[in-house]
Structure formats: structure tokens, C-alpha cells
Design an enzyme around this catalytic site. Structure first.
Site, mmCIF file in Angstrom:
data_model
loop_
_atom_site.group_PDB
_atom_site.id
_atom_site.type_symbol
_atom_site.label_atom_id
_atom_site.label_comp_id
_atom_site.label_asym_id
_atom_site.label_seq_id
_atom_site.Cartn_x
_atom_site.Cartn_y
_atom_site.Cartn_z
ATOM 1 N N ASP A 165 -15.834 -5.704 2.289
ATOM 2 C CA ASP A 165 -15.965 -6.798 3.271
ATOM 3 C C ASP A 165 -17.276 -7.556 3.042
ATOM 4 O O ASP A 165 -17.307 -8.794 3.077
ATOM 5 C CB ASP A 165 -15.859 -6.272 4.711
ATOM 6 N N LYS B 183 -14.569 0.742 -0.091
ATOM 7 C CA LYS B 183 -14.884 0.920 1.332
ATOM 8 C C LYS B 183 -15.177 2.402 1.537
ATOM 9 O O LYS B 183 -14.458 3.100 2.267
ATOM 10 C CB LYS B 183 -13.699 0.460 2.198
ATOM 11 N N TYR C 145 -0.809 -0.254 -3.914
ATOM 12 C CA TYR C 145 0.429 -0.952 -4.266
ATOM 13 C C TYR C 145 1.449 -0.022 -4.926
ATOM 14 O O TYR C 145 2.617 -0.349 -5.045
ATOM 15 C CB TYR C 145 0.151 -2.138 -5.201
ATOM 16 N N ASP D 15 -7.349 -7.854 -5.757
ATOM 17 C CA ASP D 15 -6.371 -8.914 -5.532
ATOM 18 C C ASP D 15 -6.998 -10.008 -4.660
ATOM 19 O O ASP D 15 -6.958 -11.200 -4.982
ATOM 20 C CB ASP D 15 -5.153 -8.286 -4.819
ATOM 21 N N ASP E 164 -9.013 -13.770 -6.089
ATOM 22 C CA ASP E 164 -8.530 -15.090 -5.635
ATOM 23 C C ASP E 164 -9.654 -15.850 -4.938
ATOM 24 O O ASP E 164 -9.811 -17.058 -5.117
ATOM 25 C CB ASP E 164 -7.352 -14.936 -4.667
#
Ligand code: NAD
Length: 369
Positions: free
Chosen positions: A226, A193, A142, A250, A254
Site C-alpha cells: 500500500d 504485506k 491467482y 498486477d 499498471d
């Protein structure tokens, strides 16, 4: 000794109501002699735009930086939606987070037994769930450079963002996660990852090195992001503390939050680097927004705000007993069937924001005798 300063920023929409509610709870702790805060209130977001022409004035920012902890409601609303992006209420919050340099975002996903049925997952999967997700908040894709959209010579366009992490950035957020695990079930799962990203390889190496050097008593595991998303839905109780980067955090926070059923129940904390005395810049806030659809109706759920105050007592002031007392009072209120409209199921009469806060205060009163 100077009193610890607690800086309250109600913000917009339901922020005012939930702040009045949390003030009832703070007043109980003060009157019981369990805390001795100096409580100061300021303006942020649309409220600050209306009064001061800017979503976060320099004076308010200075007060927030000087405070021992900041407890914020929520910002934004239709009244200010027409403003240019750079002047919107949300910019006040972004500036506050940036200036306070809060790099570790703590999002608990805790399922109260009384609300286990509100989850979209089966009760037996989520009952007793108690996870803490630690998300790196100020680095990664980001913020990484280069970034932007460029037009290529053939006229097509290219969008670029860059995932970047350095050793100190990884170390400081991992340290927060390991320290938290020591106060919980003693397990950290580090998520990246590393199979496809070099920044993930570095993340895994640095977290592994830190654990071996400083936290051999904490159990460390690694998981690809994942797979972590799948495991959070399949068997979420396997986790204690999850530490991950900005982007994966992020998404995963959630996802984990929704295991609990309601936005009105979710607190959060954002912590910066500890100074020489061990005190960290700290911003506590509910996860939800300003809820324009119910603003002014007096029916907002104040529990996310009240539970944010519990997190504040635990993480900023080492008042574990107070935090546990408050969380237990919330649990008992829910066990009694007291509900605001957002968490009410058939058979429950829903109460107002202030009645919910009063019920929590009532239970606090019982627990202290
Ligand atoms: P929202 O979280 O405000 O509301 C989503 C839904 O959840 C609404 O139906 C709302 O009524 C309900 N809800 C949220 N909190 C609740 C509570 N405590 N009790 C009962 N119901 C609750 O999200 P949104 O509608 O996407 O955004 C509204 C405004 O809030 C926008 O201006 C947005 O930019 C802002 N926002 C601010 C923050 C923040 O301050 N941290 C976070 C998200 C959104």
C-alpha cells in the site's frame, strides 16, 4: 553455428500493423550485420481460430517452445467475443505463457523526456523516470488452492482464494530482480504485506536471505504494497527495480505504467528459468491489446512493439549495444516531434504506424555512421 530463431506472433487487430512495423526495424539490424536471426512467423489468437480452429495450435506452441525468443503482438477482438470463454483468442496467450513457464514479468516504466508532459502527474515528478517492475507471474493468489465459491449451510455463499508462495518460487523471481539491478542502478525494493500476511513474511525473509548470500553488492529495501502504491505516485524516481508477487505486481505495474502517459509506448518481457546454457524461455509483447477501435486505420503506435524488440535483444541475446541503439533512436524520433495519434499533443502532426517505424529506422541509420 545455428542462427538464433525469433518467432513472431502478430495476433489480431493492430497486431498485424505493429508486426509489419517491427519487421522494418528487425530488417535494419539484419542488413547492418548487427543481428543474424532466423525470423519465423506464426498464428495466435483470433487469427489462429479462423485458420486452424484453435487460438494456439500444438504445432505453433512447439515452434514457440523451440524458438530462442517469442515476440507477440496482441490478441482478441469483437469478432470472437461471442465464443465460449475457453475458446477465446486470449486463451491462446494464456496457454503460451503457461506452457513456456514464464514466471517473471518485466514491465519497465520509462518516461521519455519528450513525452513527460503526457503523464497525468506533474512533469517534474516523472521526468527521467526509469523503473523496472518485476512481477511474479505464475504463483500466488491467482493460482493458489483451495479456491472456489461454495454455498454454506445457512444458504449464504463463500468465495475463497489462497495466497501461496514457496521458497523456490520467491527465490527465482527475486534472483531475476537482483540480476537486473546489477545492470541498472543497483537497487531492489521488495514489496509485500508482511505486516498482515504470512506469505509476505516468508517473501521478505527469503528475499533478504538471497540478497545476503548472493547479491551483497545490490542494495535491498522492503516496502508494504500500500505504501509502494503511494510512493509510486508521490516520488516514483526513488525506485530502480521493484520485485513483488502476482497480485500486487498486477496492480503496481499498471499504476507505474500510467505514469508514462501512453499505452502505446509500453513494452514487456516474461522470462522463464534459465537452462544449462543460461538461455531462458522468453516472451516479449506490448502491454496494450488489439485496439479494435483503430484496427485497419494504420494509425496504431508501433513503439511498444519496437521497444519490446529492444528488450528482447537485451534480455535474450545479451545485445546491450543494439538495445541501447534502438531505444536511443526512439528517443530521438520523439525529440524530433514525430508522433502517432495516441501521443500527439497540439502542434504535432500525427503520422501512420509505418511512418513511425520508418522514422525509427531513419534514426538508426544516422546513429550507425
Ligand atoms: P486495448 O489496449 O486494445 O485498447 C485500449 C485503448 O488504447 C483503445 O482506445 C486503443 O485504441 C488504445 N491503444 C492500445 N494500443 C494502442 C497503440 N499501440 N496505439 C494507439 N492506441 C492504442 O484494450 P481493450 O480495448 O480493453 O481490449 C481490446 C481487445 O484486446 C480485447 O479483445 C482484449 O481482450 C484484448 N487484449 C489483449 C491483450 C493482449 O493481447 N496482451 C491485452 C489487453 C487486451
Amino acid at each position: 553455428m545455428a542462427k538464433d530463431t525469433l518467432f513472431l506472433l502478430p495476433g489480431d487487430g493492430i497486431g498485424a500493423d505493429i508486426t509489419v512495423a517491427v519487421r522494418q526495424v528487425i530488417a535494419w539490424f539484419q542488413a547492418a550485420g548487427r543481428t543474424d536471426f532466423r525470423v519465423v512467423e506464426g498464428l495466435i489468437g483470433g487469427a489462429a481460430i479462423d485458420a486452424e480452429g484453435t487460438p494456439l495450435s500444438d504445432a505453433t506452441l512447439a515452434e514457440a517452445m523451440a524458438a530462442d525468443a517469442v515476440l507477440m503482438g496482441c490478441v482478441g477482438g469483437p469478432k470472437w467475443d461471442g465464443l465460449p470463454f475457453a475458446q477465446r483468442p486470449e486463451r491462446g496467450l494464456l496457454r503460451l505463457r503457461r506452457e513456456m513457464k514464464v514466471f517473471a514479468n518485466l514491465r519497465p516504466a520509462h518516461v521519455f523526456d519528450a513525452l513527460a508532459e503526457s503523464s497525468t502527474l506533474k512533469t517534474e515528478v516523472v521526468k527521467g523516470l526509469d523503473i523496472m517492475i518485476v512481477r511474479e507471474l505464475t504463483g500466488g493468489v491467482y493460482f493458489g488452492e483451495p479456491r472456489g465459491i461454495e454455498t454454506l449451510t445457512d444458504g449464504s455463499r463463500r468465495g475463497v482464494n489462497t495466497q501461496v508462495y514457496t521458497t523456490p518460487e520467491i527465490e527465482r523471481v527475486a534472483r531475476v530482480a537482483f540480476e537486473l539491478a546489477r545492470t541498472r542502478a543497483g537497487k531492489v525494493c521488495s514489496v509485500e504485506k508482511a505486516n498482515v500476511m504470512e506469505s509476505g513474511v516468508l517473501w521478505r525473509e527469503e528475499v533478504t536471505r538471497l540478497q545476503a548470500a548472493e547479491f551483497p553488492d545490490v542494495t535491498l529495501s522492503h516496502m508494504y504494497a500500500d505504501n509502494c502504491a503511494m510512493q509510486l505516485v508521490r516520488a516514483p524516481r526513488q525506485f530502480d527495480v521493484i520485485v513483488t508477487d502476482n497480485l500486487f505486481g498486477d496492480l503496481l505495474s499498471d499504476l507505474a505504467a500510467m505514469l508514462t502517459g501512453s499505452l502505446g509506448m509500453l513494452p514487456s518481457a516474461s522470462l522463464g528459468a534459465a537452462d544449462a546454457t543460461g538461455r531462458r524461455p522468453a516472451l516479449y509483447e506490448p502491454v496494450h491489446g488489439s485496439a479494435p477501435d483503430i484496427t485497419g486505420k494504420g494509425i496504431a503506435n508501433p513503439l511498444a512493439m519496437i521497444l519490446s524488440f529492444a528488450m528482447m535483444m537485451r534480455h535474450s541475446f545479451a545485445m546491450e549495444a543494439n538495445a541501447a541503439l534502438l531505444e536511443d533512436a526512439v528517443r530521438r524520433v520523439l525529440d524530433l516531434g514525430v508522433r502517432t495519434a495516441d501521443i500527439a499533443s497540439p502542434g504535432h502532426i500525427s503520422v501512420t504506424t509505418q511512418a513511425m517505424a520508418a522514422a525509427v529506422v531513419g534514426e538508426l541509420g544516422k546513429s550507425s555512421v
